[in-house]
Design an enzyme around this catalytic site. Structure first.
Site, mmCIF file in Angstrom:
data_model
loop_
_atom_site.group_PDB
_atom_site.id
_atom_site.type_symbol
_atom_site.label_atom_id
_atom_site.label_comp_id
_atom_site.label_asym_id
_atom_site.label_seq_id
_atom_site.Cartn_x
_atom_site.Cartn_y
_atom_site.Cartn_z
ATOM 1 C CB CYS A 2 -0.899 0.014 1.231
ATOM 2 S SG CYS A 2 -1.833 -1.509 1.489
ATOM 3 C CE LYS A 603 10.252 -1.435 -8.764
ATOM 4 N NZ LYS A 603 10.893 -2.170 -9.866
#
Length: 608
Positions: A2, A603
């Protein structure tokens, strides 16, 4: 995975939060939201989907206020939905929370809070934190947060607003990244530097079990016991433009083209007189190396594939046994690790949760730990005993490219340093390898300058359903990375196999037209690789071979040959991977895929 952004100052918070969240899109997300504290109320807008959905909500009903927090969510507890999106309010609306991580004991805490009269509207663990804060709140939000941190178990980066405290944001972290940015009459929190780099280059890195109290003109740090902490301010050197596309269509292709410079930067200052290696602050002596019985290389995904190359070169150069482990498996098998084991962990972001957990497990068992990472001040860099940075610059695309090649360079440097100190390699050979290392940037540039052959091939074959990558030795290590790149951004099913294993089952999958990517750059294994290529050709496979310039033995045997510049066999992975990165990229572009943000991926994987 997040993203968190927070702002307090004199400017309108909403556009700053939205821009910061945009800078964090590379982390992966399925929903987004912001909370603004204004005139004694906390106003929230949040929605499932891309940030554009949130922007449309804000445009319809603008949110005034100079203090706020924002969040991009990657679902862990509760499906992606508007309701499960962050920020979350406590039951009375007193407190708003954004959270990155996993609260492992949220279910018993939720049950207890329900018994205390609290209602829940979401399925998330974060709403438990919000209501727990309200339960403990007695006029002091910092004290309430301290009590909450004593109750919750797991990982967290938290940003908290309380409408009774309109002049502050409070934040805390444990095993999830969080930074505090220092501006002029304004301050910030964020999961990562790009979110706030437009506004400040001065940041503090929160460490585990620390709390930050952020006001517009001051920041205070305390531990979970309330004791004040002194911290060092870090100045970010790279520019915000480094995180932009710079005229390229996607971040990924930009970062592929940045590899020559990234390799140069990672080599810079680490080679002395073309014959000696300097590994920054890593000081492993000959005596230390003589005590090492084994090296563990621990990493995830692309970094794991770099580690496989590292195994080959460290064993070859320094003659030390090396085992490569997937970080998510490492600590759960009770590995045999002690003070005679050296552990090398690899993580581009330095925030990969499984890698951090493996690092801590290795240290707990007495191992010395070296980290290879791209981010100064990251969790991995702070937890490890020593760090070797890859100077790749910010990598935004989810699919890693320049981080991988610079990780290889870092591993070559470590292997050479160990070999020199142990005396397992002649000085002549060391000089030869160093000379070839220094030529790699130009050879990578040559491949980039001649990418049209890859682009054309991709335009002709992007509709394939399956692709198999095969290789031997170091070529197999690169095959794994090439296969991962293809599947993660083009969604084409792809697998990598050691070529010698084809006859043990995989050959059954080869039929007329099956696309085979055959890596054949290892001179000492070429004849065996040629036999494997002929095996798949005999079953109807369409074979594209990668070979060194000057090797004409594949002409007429395979359907297409793509040549890489000649180099030492140990260094071929740096070159072979570049056309494989380009192949994955152009396949994905032809298919119309979201290259920089592939579905279901993030990522930085900051949860286990």
């Amino acid at each position: 995975m997040c993203g968190i952004v927070g702002y307090i100052g004199d400017k309108q918070a909403t556009p700053i939060l939205l821009e910061g969240l945009t800078r964090l899109e590379y982390r992966g997300y399925d929903s987004a939201g912001i909370a603004i504290l204004h005139n004694g109320n906390i106003n929230i807008k949040k929605a499932k989907g891309r940030l554009n959905v949130l922007r449309e909500l804000v445009e319809k009903d603008y949110m005034e206020g100079t203090i706020g927090i924002g969040h991009t969510r990657w679902a862990t507890h509760g499906e992606p939905s508007d309701t499960n999106s962050h920020p979350h309010l406590s039951q009375s609306g007193l407190i708003a929370v954004v959270h990155n991580g996993i609260i492992e004991n949220y279910l018993p805490l939720k049950k207890w809070l329900i018994e205390e009269g609290y209602n829940f509207i979401s399925e998330t663990d974060t709403e438990v934190v919000a209501n727990l804060l309200e339960y403990y709140y007695n006029g002091d939000i910092v004290e309430a947060l301290r009590k909450v941190l004593d109750r919750i178990e797991g990982s967290y980066a938290l940003g908290v607003l309380c409408k009774d405290n309109p002049d502050m944001i409070v934040a805390a972290r444990k095993e999830a990244p969080l930074i505090v940015g220092i501006g002029n009459g304004e301050n910030f929190i964020a999961s990562d530097i790009p979110a706030i780099l437009k506004y400040t280059r001065n940041v503090y890195f929160l460490d585990d079990h620390e709390i930050a109290i952020i006001k517009k003109d001051s920041v205070e740090f305390i531990d979970v016991f309330g004791r004040k902490i002194g911290k060092s301010l870090f100045e970010v050197k790279w520019d915000v433009e480094a995180a932009e596309k710079g005229g390229y269509e996607h971040f990924m292709i930009k970062e592929i083209h940045e590899q020559p410079a990234a390799i140069k930067d990672t080599l810079r200052g680490r080679i002395i007189n073309d014959s000696q290696i300097v590994l920054d602050n890593i000081n492993i002596t000959k005596e230390d190396l003589e005590k090492i019985e084994k090296i563990f290389i621990v990493a995830c995904g692309t970094a794991y594939h770099a580690g496989v190359v590292g195994k080959y070169v460290i064993e070859s150069f320094a003659r030390i046994p090396v085992e490569v482990d997937v970080a998510s498996e490492f600590r759960y098998r009770n590995p045999i690790v002690n003070e005679r084991i050296l552990t090398i962990v690899i993580s581009q972001s330095g925030e990969t949760a499984d890698t951090i957990a493996a690092l801590k497990e290795a240290k707990r068992k007495g191992s010395r730990v070296i980290a290879i990472t791209n981010v100064v001040g990251s969790s991995v860099s702070r937890e490890a005993d020593e760090v070797l940075y890859t100077w790749a610059g910010p990598e935004i695309a989810v699919a890693s490219t320049k981080a991988y090649t610079t990780q290889l360079i870092a591993l070559y440097l470590i292997a050479l340093d160990f070999a020199l100190k142990k005396g397992t390699m002649s000085s002549t050979k060391v000089v030869e390898i160093i000379s070839e290392l220094k030529k790699l940037p130009d050879k990578v540039q040559y491949l980039l300058d001649n990418k049209e052959v890859i682009q054309k091939f991709a335009s002709e074959h992007y509709n394939v359903k399956d692709v198999f990558y095969i290789g031997r030795g170091l070529d197999y290590a690169v095959a794994m990375e090439g296969s991962l790149k293809l599947k993660e951004i083009s969604y084409i099913h792809s697998e990598a196999y050691p070529a010698g294993e084809l006859k043990h089952g995989t050959l059954a999958l080869v039929e007329e037209g099956t696309l085979i990517i055959a890596l054949a750059t290892q001179d000492d294994l070429f004849e065996k690789m040629l036999s494997n290529i002929k095996e798949v050709k005999a079953r109807g496979g369409y074979v594209v071979a990668f070979a060194k310039q000057g090797n004409l033995q594949l002409e007429g045997v395979v359907d297409k040959v793509i040549y890489i510049p000649d180099t030492l066999k140990e260094l071929t992975p740096v070159l072979t991977v570049v056309p494989l990165q380009l192949l994955a990229y152009y396949m994905a572009v032809e298919k119309g895929c979201d290259v920089d943000k592939p579905r279901n991926l993030a990522k930085s994987v900051t949860v286990e």
